[in-house]
Design a protein around this motif. Structure first.
Motif, PDB file in Angstrom:
ATOM      1  N   PHE A  52      -4.834   8.895   4.769  1.00  0.00           N
ATOM      2  CA  PHE A  52      -5.211   7.693   3.082  1.00  0.00           C
ATOM      3  C   PHE A  52      -3.623   6.698   2.882  1.00  0.00           C
ATOM      4  O   PHE A  52      -2.456   6.885   2.497  1.00  0.00           O
ATOM      5  N   LYS A  53      -4.455   5.332   2.259  1.00  0.00           N
ATOM      6  CA  LYS A  53      -2.955   4.521   2.853  1.00  0.00           C
ATOM      7  C   LYS A  53      -4.512   3.077   1.609  1.00  0.00           C
ATOM      8  O   LYS A  53      -5.458   2.891   1.081  1.00  0.00           O
ATOM      9  N   TYR A  54      -3.752   3.492  -0.063  1.00  0.00           N
ATOM     10  CA  TYR A  54      -4.093   2.831  -1.088  1.00  0.00           C
ATOM     11  C   TYR A  54      -3.141   1.500  -1.271  1.00  0.00           C
ATOM     12  O   TYR A  54      -2.264   1.421  -1.450  1.00  0.00           O
ATOM     13  N   GLN A  55      -4.423   0.008  -1.353  1.00  0.00           N
ATOM     14  CA  GLN A  55      -3.778  -0.959  -1.773  1.00  0.00           C
ATOM     15  C   GLN A  55      -3.384  -1.464  -3.315  1.00  0.00           C
ATOM     16  O   GLN A  55      -4.277  -0.887  -3.712  1.00  0.00           O
ATOM     17  N   LYS A  81     -10.752  -0.980  -6.535  1.00  0.00           N
ATOM     18  CA  LYS A  81      -9.403  -1.052  -5.609  1.00  0.00           C
ATOM     19  C   LYS A  81      -9.516  -0.505  -4.314  1.00  0.00           C
ATOM     20  O   LYS A  81     -10.073   0.998  -4.163  1.00  0.00           O
ATOM     21  N   SER A 122       0.828  -1.060   0.169  1.00  0.00           N
ATOM     22  CA  SER A 122       0.708  -0.062  -0.105  1.00  0.00           C
ATOM     23  C   SER A 122       0.590   1.557   0.261  1.00  0.00           C
ATOM     24  O   SER A 122       2.067   1.301   0.476  1.00  0.00           O
ATOM     25  N   ASN A 142       0.919   5.298   1.438  1.00  0.00           N
ATOM     26  CA  ASN A 142       0.498   5.665   2.470  1.00  0.00           C
ATOM     27  C   ASN A 142       0.797   7.263   2.212  1.00  0.00           C
ATOM     28  O   ASN A 142       1.881   7.633   1.841  1.00  0.00           O
ATOM     29  N   TYR A 171      -9.274   1.181  -0.587  1.00  0.00           N
ATOM     30  CA  TYR A 171      -8.158   2.040   0.107  1.00  0.00           C
ATOM     31  C   TYR A 171      -8.754   2.602   1.732  1.00  0.00           C
ATOM     32  O   TYR A 171      -9.858   1.703   1.629  1.00  0.00           O
TER      33      TYR A 171
END
Length: 111
Positions: free
Chosen positions: A82-85, A97, A59, A61, A99
């Motif tokens: 905010f964390k986007y995997q 998607k 992810s 960050n 997150y």
């Protein structure tokens, strides 16, 4: 959970009371439980596991830390993050998607 590599910098706003930090980096995540349950009106039944999850994924960050100095050695902090995997699914995710948006907080005392 995994490792978090951070870049952080402090900028003081409005005198010495307020501070702002910007943090960012990457995390490595390890799958440790893969179970799917049906929960409804008191029923809790395991029905299987997902077949399209990767055992290791990552992810990105990004966080904004807000600091407030209450006293000389005592401060409070709030950090929306905010964390986007990335690479969560091996196949058949239908463009999902994942997150995470979190708000971390705390107090600190330095001596």
């Amino acid at each position: 959970s995994g490792d978090r590599i951070l870049y952080a910098n402090d900028y003081k706003l409005f005198g010495r009371k307020f501070g702002v930090d910007l943090s960012g980096g990457f995390s490595t995540l390890f799958l440790n439980t893969n179970e799917i349950y049906l929960k409804s009106d008191g029923l809790n039944m395991k029905i299987g596991s997902a077949s399209n999850l990767n055992n290791i994924h990552f992810s990105t960050n990004l966080g904004l830390g807000l600091n407030y100095s209450v006293f000389k050695n005592f401060s409070a902090r709030v950090e929306p993050t905010f964390k986007y995997q990335i690479n969560t699914f091996s196949r058949d995710s239908e463009n999902f998607k994942p997150y995470i948006i979190g708000i971390y907080s705390g107090i600190s005392y330095s001596f």
